[in-house]
Design an enzyme around this catalytic site. Structure first.
Site, mmCIF file in Angstrom:
data_model
loop_
_atom_site.group_PDB
_atom_site.id
_atom_site.type_symbol
_atom_site.label_atom_id
_atom_site.label_comp_id
_atom_site.label_asym_id
_atom_site.label_seq_id
_atom_site.Cartn_x
_atom_site.Cartn_y
_atom_site.Cartn_z
ATOM 1 N N TRP A 199 0.860 -1.177 0.000
ATOM 2 C CA TRP A 199 0.000 0.000 0.000
ATOM 3 C C TRP A 199 0.907 1.242 0.000
ATOM 4 C CZ3 TRP A 199 -0.377 3.847 3.814
ATOM 5 C CH2 TRP A 199 -1.366 4.810 3.553
ATOM 6 N N ASP A 366 -15.710 12.197 -2.069
ATOM 7 C CA ASP A 366 -15.141 10.873 -1.784
ATOM 8 C C ASP A 366 -15.928 10.191 -0.668
ATOM 9 O OD1 ASP A 366 -12.841 8.832 -1.077
ATOM 10 O OD2 ASP A 366 -12.171 9.836 -2.896
ATOM 11 N N ASP A 367 -15.332 9.205 -0.070
ATOM 12 C CA ASP A 367 -15.930 8.347 0.945
ATOM 13 C C ASP A 367 -16.556 9.160 2.090
ATOM 14 O OD1 ASP A 367 -16.502 6.274 2.622
ATOM 15 O OD2 ASP A 367 -14.446 5.510 2.762
ATOM 16 N N ARG A 443 -10.207 -3.548 7.297
ATOM 17 C CA ARG A 443 -10.752 -2.188 7.392
ATOM 18 C C ARG A 443 -12.175 -2.252 7.957
ATOM 19 N NH1 ARG A 443 -11.979 2.793 3.237
ATOM 20 N NH2 ARG A 443 -10.604 4.291 4.181
ATOM 21 N N LYS A 476 -15.757 7.290 -8.930
ATOM 22 C CA LYS A 476 -14.545 6.604 -8.471
ATOM 23 C C LYS A 476 -15.013 5.312 -7.813
ATOM 24 C CE LYS A 476 -10.733 7.407 -5.170
ATOM 25 N NZ LYS A 476 -10.235 8.429 -4.211
ATOM 26 N N ASP A 478 -14.123 2.240 -5.835
ATOM 27 C CA ASP A 478 -13.039 1.849 -4.933
ATOM 28 C C ASP A 478 -13.239 0.408 -4.463
ATOM 29 O OD1 ASP A 478 -10.847 2.119 -3.272
ATOM 30 O OD2 ASP A 478 -11.630 3.818 -2.137
ATOM 31 N N MET A 479 -12.207 -0.176 -3.900
ATOM 32 C CA MET A 479 -12.269 -1.526 -3.321
ATOM 33 C C MET A 479 -11.168 -1.591 -2.280
ATOM 34 S SD MET A 479 -10.843 -4.936 -3.935
ATOM 35 C CE MET A 479 -11.494 -6.570 -4.048
ATOM 36 N N ASN A 480 -11.571 -1.553 -1.001
ATOM 37 C CA ASN A 480 -10.586 -1.309 0.047
ATOM 38 C C ASN A 480 -10.196 -2.506 0.884
ATOM 39 O OD1 ASN A 480 -9.759 1.507 -0.049
ATOM 40 N ND2 ASN A 480 -11.937 1.901 0.086
ATOM 41 N N CYS A 526 -10.163 2.137 -8.621
ATOM 42 C CA CYS A 526 -9.293 2.422 -7.487
ATOM 43 C C CYS A 526 -9.367 1.212 -6.564
ATOM 44 C CB CYS A 526 -9.847 3.664 -6.774
ATOM 45 S SG CYS A 526 -9.077 4.037 -5.195
ATOM 46 N N ASP A 548 -2.419 5.664 -3.126
ATOM 47 C CA ASP A 548 -2.821 6.617 -2.096
ATOM 48 C C ASP A 548 -1.654 7.507 -1.703
ATOM 49 O OD1 ASP A 548 -5.455 6.090 -1.899
ATOM 50 O OD2 ASP A 548 -5.310 4.746 -0.182
HETATM 51 C C1 DGJ Z 1 -8.901 4.423 -0.790
HETATM 52 C C2 DGJ Z 1 -8.682 5.375 -1.912
HETATM 53 O O1 DGJ Z 1 -7.499 5.088 -2.575
HETATM 54 C C3 DGJ Z 1 -8.688 6.787 -1.376
HETATM 55 O O2 DGJ Z 1 -8.405 7.684 -2.403
HETATM 56 C C4 DGJ Z 1 -10.016 7.064 -0.759
HETATM 57 O O3 DGJ Z 1 -11.010 7.030 -1.740
HETATM 58 C C5 DGJ Z 1 -10.295 6.052 0.331
HETATM 59 N N1 DGJ Z 1 -10.152 4.708 -0.125
HETATM 60 C C6 DGJ Z 1 -11.683 6.243 0.871
HETATM 61 O O4 DGJ Z 1 -12.025 5.293 1.778
#
Ligand code: DGJ
Length: 729
Positions: A199, A366-367, A443, A476, A478-480, A526, A548
């Site tokens: 990361w 964003d989030d 997370r 955007k 995303d997938m965290n 993302c 990030d």
């Molecule tokens: C991960 C992304 O890479 C960030 O830019 C942001 O959108 C966060 N997630 C939000 O939780």
């Protein structure tokens, strides 16, 4: 480009502009051998390179030691458990539980164009600009038929490979492993180039020595990952950016992968690439087919730079479908680093107003805008607007932003579910989990089982509903978190191994649906930064958030590794504040701008809190972006110097296709005391054209600039940067 069947020696020859690839069919049994891949050669018979003449054990002539033949024969697709002890390309279990397969030649087709790969992203072409060789294969004992596909493209040195297989038996079979390609070749002292990371420091270039045995890159994380990348290059010992052998292999897939190089007892190499066999298995009923994702191979003897430009052109012309590919993207400001979860409509509107004054064109929320989301502990899955934060609702906010003169974009994480969400309380079984085992949180979230249609539909419809509710022009996606606890409540026991590939197929289906229903939407993928930056995702979105880490210096290495394969126009890159939130480094505002210029360019900061000096610099940065973005988006990329290698400075160049202009970016990471200027030899210019550096009087032939180079004065301080614009006179 051409594909020829050379009847006299029962071989196939694929010719790209500068490379040839030769496949030979051997023995009455029809073993499919790899004879040659390298610089373009005439249509001579090179099947001797398979060394079957030296091998007295060709099965039809001498069945005494079949294994010695199979274990040394350079094959195009290795079997399993029938004599070749090197890495298998396919494993199939039959109804008795036995594994053993050898796919043998049955016939071929040469077709114009390139057939689609069902359900999967892949390079595409019309009938004029690509040709495909399909080789039919079979294992009669198992009742399995297959087709090895090879495609080539006009004006490109890329070759793509994939395979599809079909159960033509009356029984169920289990596909336990399927690589997309296999290739055996002599080892001419190659090194292995890979992209590794974590990361916030994705895709750093690393060279490895190739020792005997197996060395690989892989992911079993359910995505292509921050850590390793679905890419391998075999690089000659003396290869540089502009000289020497390179074989590149890049996997067009966004899930688990394995890319492996194996050096055997005779010093030959076997390269395989495909879906990782761990936790993988597909049950094939009679008549069922399975399609592998494709691998894009590039060979060149003109160094890494030629490989890079081949991938860039192929992906721009034959992979990325979005109409935004060839358009300037709106300059966006994203509120993540500006506010994290702590924002409301007023805060966003403040940012929008100041952003507008600076010339920024889009606000991305964003989030944190949905459910009860105050931090990352809740609400994923509850995709309705949090009206405590967004007072008056989303439609009103978007109207207000539009009224200010900015477009509006929004963040989603559609594949996820928080344990603390209304959705989870209603549908706990929608999260991927192994029955009886507490699933791993990451997370503080779980992954939705999007392989289930009702779950996929729910997630998709939430996104679509929001997009229809207001004038939203950018998403955007995303997938965290990465996948664990691979098990689905809806798959039979002997189909559980299908989940992880079905997950990727489901993701692709959702994104396909999104871009079909909202054709004007600009989609940016993302994954916790750049954990799903791969060619599979580029089929759906023209840009992917690269990392990030927005620190300009860390970005040099990340963007160098990423741009080794992917066009600059695909790399999400923003200017953020200092000290940088990830590394704490302080870099000049203009260096942050110059580095972000080599990507999509945008801002990730609270513009209302910037110093007057930085704020005033934004219009100039934007003017620079406008001046150079077409060149950066469409031009040829040359790596001139690498900070990761020399520890002091980075330098790269983009040359327009007609070679009439070029942009050189120089970043002095560390100043050196008492040192003279740095000489940089330019590349890619037309020898005979006369160029001038903008702002200077002297003119030079392209040939002089390439051979003699230019001198770049040391800049005063660390982290300083400079742009040089070369214009044809
Ligand atoms: C991960 C992304 O890479 C960030 O830019 C942001 O959108 C966060 N997630 C939000 O939780």
């Amino acid at each position: 480009m051409n594909i020829t069947y050379l009847r006299g020696n029962n071989s196939f020859k694929l010719d790209t502009d500068n490379t040839s690839y030769v496949i030979g069919i051997v023995d009455s049994e029809g073993f499919i051998g790899h004879a040659y891949y390298g610089a373009k050669i005439p249509n001579d018979n090179v099947t001797y390179l398979m060394r079957t003449n030296e091998n007295p054990l060709v099965p039809s002539l001498n069945g005494r030691d079949r294994s010695s033949f199979l274990d040394t024969f350079p094959t195009e697709f290795s079997g399993n458990n029938v004599g070749d002890y090197r890495e298998s390309s396919i494993n199939i279990r039959d109804k008795n539980g036995a594994s053993g397969i050898q796919l043998l030649y049955r016939g071929y087709r040469i077709i114009n164009g390139k057939p689609k790969i069902k359900g999967l992203p892949a390079t595409f072409s019309d009938e004029m600009n690509a040709m495909t060789l399909e080789i039919d294969v079979e294992d009669v004992n198992l009742g399995v038929k297959g087709t090895l596909s090879y495609s080539i493209f006009n004006n490109s040195d890329a070759i793509t490979r994939s395979i599809r297989i079909k159960n033509v038996s009356d029984n169920i079979i289990y596909l336990d492993k399927l690589m997309s390609m296999c290739m055996d070749m002599d080892d001419d002292d190659y090194r292995m180039l890979v992209l590794h990371g974590s990361w916030a420091r994705e895709r750093h270039i690393e060279y490895r020595k190739i020792g005997h045995g197996k060395q690989s890159v892989s992911s079993i994380r359910g995505e292509s990952s921050h850590q390793e990348h679905p890419f391998i290059a075999l690089v000659g010992e003396n290869t540089t950016q502009s000289y020497g052998d390179v074989y590149g292999f890049n996997f067009v897939y966004s899930g688990n992968f394995l890319g492996q190089v194996e050096k055997n007892q005779f010093n030959s190499l076997r390269v395989v690439m495909g879906i990782h066999p761990e936790n993988f298995g597909f049950k094939l009923d009679t008549g069922d087919e399975f399609y592998s994702p494709e691998v894009v191979m590039v060979y060149t003897n003109q160094g890494l730079g030629h490989m890079t430009r081949t991938y860039h052109d192929l992906y721009r012309n034959h992979l990325i479908r979005s109409s935004y590919l060839r358009k300037p993207r709106p300059i966006l400001i994203n509120n993540w680093e500006a506010t994290y979860f702590d924002f409301d409509n007023e805060k966003l509107l403040d940012i929008a107003r100041t952003a507008k004054e600076c010339g920024i064109e889009m606000l991305v929320m964003d989030d944190g805008w949905f459910g009860n989301r105050k931090d990352d502990n809740s609400s994923l899955g509850d995709w309705w607007v949090n009206e405590t934060k967004i007072k008056g609702g989303l439609k009103k906010l978007v109207e207000d932003v539009n009224e200010i003169g900015l477009k509006f974009g929004i963040w989603f994480e559609p594949e996820m579910i928080s344990p603390d969400s209304r959705l989870y309380r209603q549908h706990p079984d929608w999260a991927i989990a192994i029955p009886g085992r507490i699933p791993c949180r990451s997370r503080n979230q779980y992954v939705l089982d999007i392989t289930r249609k009702e779950v996929r539909d729910y997630a998709y419809n939430c996104v679509a509903k929001i997009l229809k509710s207001a004038n939203i022009e950018y998403v955007k996606w995303d997938m965290n978190r990465q996948l664990t606890d691979i098990s689905s409540a809806c798959l039979e026991a002997d189909r559980q191994g299908e989940l992880i590939h079905r997950y990727v197929l489901a993701l692709y289906e959702m994104q396909e649906r999104l871009i079909a229903e909202f054709p004007n939407l600009l989609l940016e993928n993302c994954s916790g930064g750049g954990a799903r930056f791969d060619p599979g995702m580029l089929y759906y979105s023209p840009q992917i958030w690269c990392s990030d880490d927005t620190d300009a210096i860390e970005r040099l290495s990340i963007q160098e590794g990423t741009s080794l394969i992917y066009p600059l126009s695909t790399m999400g890159a923003h200017v953020s504040v200092c000290p940088n939130h990830t590394v704490g480094r302080v870099t000049p505002f203009d260096t942050r701008g110059n580095v972000a210029l080599a990507g999509t360019f945008g801002y990730e900061l609270d513009v209302t809190k910037l110093s007057e000096e930085d704020k005033e610099a934004i219009p100039q940065q934007i003017a620079t972006y406008r001046k150079f973005n077409k060149l950066i988006r469409e031009g040829d990329y040359y790596r001139l110097a690498s900070y990761s290698e020399n520890n002091y400075y980075d330098c790269y160049q983009v040359v327009s296709k007609d070679k009439s202009e070029a942009l050189i970016t120089f970043v002095q990471v560390l100043n050196q005391p008492n040192m003279h200027s740095i000489k940089i030899k330019l590349q890619g210019l037309d020898d005979n054209k006369i160029y001038k550096i903008e702002g200077k009087e002297e003119t030079y032939h392209g040939e002089t600039l390439k051979k003699a180079g230019i001198l770049i004065e040391r800049l005063n301080g660390d982290f300083q940067s400079k742009l040089l614009h070369l214009i044809e006179q």
